[in-house]
Design an enzyme around this catalytic site. Structure first.
Site, PDB file in Angstrom:
ATOM      1  N   TYR A  35       9.825 -16.621  36.384  1.00  0.00           N
ATOM      2  CA  TYR A  35      11.263 -16.492  36.095  1.00  0.00           C
ATOM      3  C   TYR A  35      11.652 -15.015  35.957  1.00  0.00           C
ATOM      4  CZ  TYR A  35      15.584 -17.797  33.496  1.00  0.00           C
ATOM      5  OH  TYR A  35      16.871 -17.973  33.062  1.00  0.00           O
ATOM      6  N   LYS A  88      14.304 -13.095  38.240  1.00  0.00           N
ATOM      7  CA  LYS A  88      15.501 -12.461  37.665  1.00  0.00           C
ATOM      8  C   LYS A  88      15.529 -10.961  37.960  1.00  0.00           C
ATOM      9  CE  LYS A  88      17.495 -16.131  35.931  1.00  0.00           C
ATOM     10  NZ  LYS A  88      18.625 -16.720  36.688  1.00  0.00           N
TER      11      LYS A  88
HETATM   12  N1  LIG Z   1      20.955 -20.907  29.017  1.00  0.00           N
HETATM   13  C1  LIG Z   1      20.333 -19.767  28.836  1.00  0.00           C
HETATM   14  O1  LIG Z   1      19.882 -19.434  27.719  1.00  0.00           O
HETATM   15  C2  LIG Z   1      20.134 -18.813  29.999  1.00  0.00           C
HETATM   16  C3  LIG Z   1      19.680 -17.522  29.704  1.00  0.00           C
HETATM   17  C4  LIG Z   1      19.505 -16.616  30.727  1.00  0.00           C
HETATM   18  C5  LIG Z   1      19.792 -16.993  32.034  1.00  0.00           C
HETATM   19  N2  LIG Z   1      20.213 -18.243  32.298  1.00  0.00           N
HETATM   20  C6  LIG Z   1      20.488 -18.570  33.704  1.00  0.00           C
HETATM   21  O2  LIG Z   1      21.766 -19.125  33.840  1.00  0.00           O
HETATM   22  C7  LIG Z   1      21.796 -20.028  34.937  1.00  0.00           C
HETATM   23  C8  LIG Z   1      22.354 -21.354  34.481  1.00  0.00           C
HETATM   24  O3  LIG Z   1      21.483 -21.892  33.502  1.00  0.00           O
HETATM   25  P1  LIG Z   1      21.915 -23.051  32.493  1.00  0.00           P
HETATM   26  O4  LIG Z   1      21.430 -22.634  31.167  1.00  0.00           O
HETATM   27  O5  LIG Z   1      23.323 -23.415  32.680  1.00  0.00           O
HETATM   28  O6  LIG Z   1      20.947 -24.214  33.032  1.00  0.00           O
HETATM   29  P2  LIG Z   1      21.172 -25.802  33.118  1.00  0.00           P
HETATM   30  O7  LIG Z   1      19.815 -26.364  33.310  1.00  0.00           O
HETATM   31  O8  LIG Z   1      22.004 -26.287  31.991  1.00  0.00           O
HETATM   32  O9  LIG Z   1      22.023 -25.979  34.476  1.00  0.00           O
HETATM   33  C9  LIG Z   1      21.493 -25.587  35.714  1.00  0.00           C
HETATM   34  C10 LIG Z   1      22.248 -26.308  36.816  1.00  0.00           C
HETATM   35  O10 LIG Z   1      21.697 -25.849  38.065  1.00  0.00           O
HETATM   36  C11 LIG Z   1      21.464 -26.953  38.901  1.00  0.00           C
HETATM   37  N3  LIG Z   1      20.394 -26.645  39.841  1.00  0.00           N
HETATM   38  C12 LIG Z   1      19.077 -26.466  39.553  1.00  0.00           C
HETATM   39  N4  LIG Z   1      18.398 -26.218  40.690  1.00  0.00           N
HETATM   40  C13 LIG Z   1      19.304 -26.235  41.702  1.00  0.00           C
HETATM   41  C14 LIG Z   1      19.212 -26.044  43.097  1.00  0.00           C
HETATM   42  N5  LIG Z   1      18.036 -25.836  43.709  1.00  0.00           N
HETATM   43  N6  LIG Z   1      20.349 -26.113  43.839  1.00  0.00           N
HETATM   44  C15 LIG Z   1      21.528 -26.363  43.235  1.00  0.00           C
HETATM   45  N7  LIG Z   1      21.670 -26.568  41.923  1.00  0.00           N
HETATM   46  C16 LIG Z   1      20.568 -26.507  41.161  1.00  0.00           C
HETATM   47  C17 LIG Z   1      21.110 -28.103  37.954  1.00  0.00           C
HETATM   48  O11 LIG Z   1      21.286 -29.370  38.560  1.00  0.00           O
HETATM   49  C18 LIG Z   1      22.069 -27.830  36.801  1.00  0.00           C
HETATM   50  O12 LIG Z   1      23.298 -28.479  36.985  1.00  0.00           O
HETATM   51  C19 LIG Z   1      20.367 -20.092  35.477  1.00  0.00           C
HETATM   52  O13 LIG Z   1      20.230 -19.206  36.567  1.00  0.00           O
HETATM   53  C20 LIG Z   1      19.540 -19.601  34.303  1.00  0.00           C
HETATM   54  O14 LIG Z   1      18.321 -19.046  34.738  1.00  0.00           O
HETATM   55  C21 LIG Z   1      20.388 -19.163  31.309  1.00  0.00           C
END
Ligand SMILES: NC(=O)c1ccc[n+]([C@@H]2O[C@H](COP(=O)([O-])OP(=O)(O)OC[C@H]3O[C@@H](n4cnc5c(N)ncnc54)[C@H](O)[C@@H]3O)[C@@H](O)[C@H]2O)c1
Length: 247
Positions: free
Chosen positions: A155, A159
């Site tokens: 990851y 990133k």
């Molecule tokens: N929540 C956190 O703490 C956090 C922190 C840093 C970065 N992020 C990043 O933010 C972004 C969103 O994360 P989140 O927390 O909302 O996650 P989440 O798991 O709640 O939602 C992710 C969404 O992406 C979709 N998805 C996954 N793989 C996919 C693919 N191959 N094609 C299309 N859709 C796909 C899933 O179906 C889901 O709806 C991600 O890139 C994650 O790495 C999140």
């Protein structure tokens, strides 16, 4: 409120979490259309109808962003519905956490495929139109984990790639008034952090200067600003949204 009047956006991973919050915020800020691309088509459809009960502005499209052919079809569908795409948010993401000495190549490559190859496929679909129209916004979701995090070599690598890619796109597209920026969230209340054990999360919260986990709406507010005309002179940045946490 950011002004997104008349703009058309694609938000990948728009079915839930940060993507759904961003899509909702874009619509609240006046976007003319927001496509929610998600590999879970039913979830995207449910979220789209919640955000836009009239069914006029939110478009749900089932799409795995790591599948080049499917991405091409999905963007063609959006282009037919909207006519153009002004804003791309590369947000779809997964985790496959493991200490590196136990990490399989599958765990490594699944994460790279979704985050990095997915970003490539989606950006390729919008860049030409943005260059021609001399207006565009590409916002990609990085993470404070880009700067190193135990159990997340895959990851973290993905990133970091997102940040490097964005900085290069920013340089290449600046003359066309197209900006490319990253958001690096810390820990935000979504399903992606639900796998972290409660005790570990308590320890994590103690390391956050603000002493709390962030909310999806706080990330969405930054995305809306970066997508707006007010952020026209900001490009190539990676902005943390992490309550003061560096990494
Ligand atoms: N929540 C956190 O703490 C956090 C922190 C840093 C970065 N992020 C990043 O933010 C972004 C969103 O994360 P989140 O927390 O909302 O996650 P989440 O798991 O709640 O939602 C992710 C969404 O992406 C979709 N998805 C996954 N793989 C996919 C693919 N191959 N094609 C299309 N859709 C796909 C899933 O179906 C889901 O709806 C991600 O890139 C994650 O790495 C999140």
């Amino acid at each position: 409120m950011a002004n997104l009047m008349g703009k058309y956006a694609v938000v990948t991973g728009g079915g839930k979490g940060l993507g759904a919050a961003i899509a909702g915020r874009f619509l609240a800020d006046g976007a003319m259309g927001v496509a929610l691309l998600d590999m879970d088509g039913d979830l995207a459809a449910k979220t789209a109808s919640q955000l836009d009960p009239a069914g006029k502005k939110a478009l749900a499209v089932r799409c795995d962003v790591s599948d080049a052919a499917r991405v091409e079809e999905a963007f063609a569908q959006v282009a037919t519905a909207f006519g153009r795409i002004d804003i791309l948010v590369n947000n779809a993401g997964i985790t496959r956490d493991s200490m590196f000495h136990k990490m399989s190549f599958e765990q490594f490559s699944q994460v790279m495929n979704v985050h990095v190859n997915g970003m490539y496929h989606c950006a390729r679909q919008v860049v030409e139109g943005m260059r021609q129209r001399k207006w565009g916004r590409i916002i990609s979701m990085a993470s404070t984990s880009a700067f190193g995090n135990i159990g997340q070599a895959n990851y973290s690598a993905a990133k970091s790639a997102i940040i490097g890619f964005t900085k290069t796109l920013a340089l290449e597209l600046a003359r066309y008034q197209v900006t490319a920026n990253c958001i690096a969230p810390g820990f935000i209340h979504t399903d992606i952090i639900k796998t972290v054990p409660e005790k570990v999360m308590e320890d994590i919260v103690r390391t956050i200067p603000m002493g709390r986990i962030g909310e999806p709406e706080e990330v969405a507010a930054l995305a809306a600003f970066l997508a707006s005309g007010d952020a026209a002179y900001i490009t190539g940045e990676c902005i943390r949204c992490a309550g003061g946490k560096e990494k």
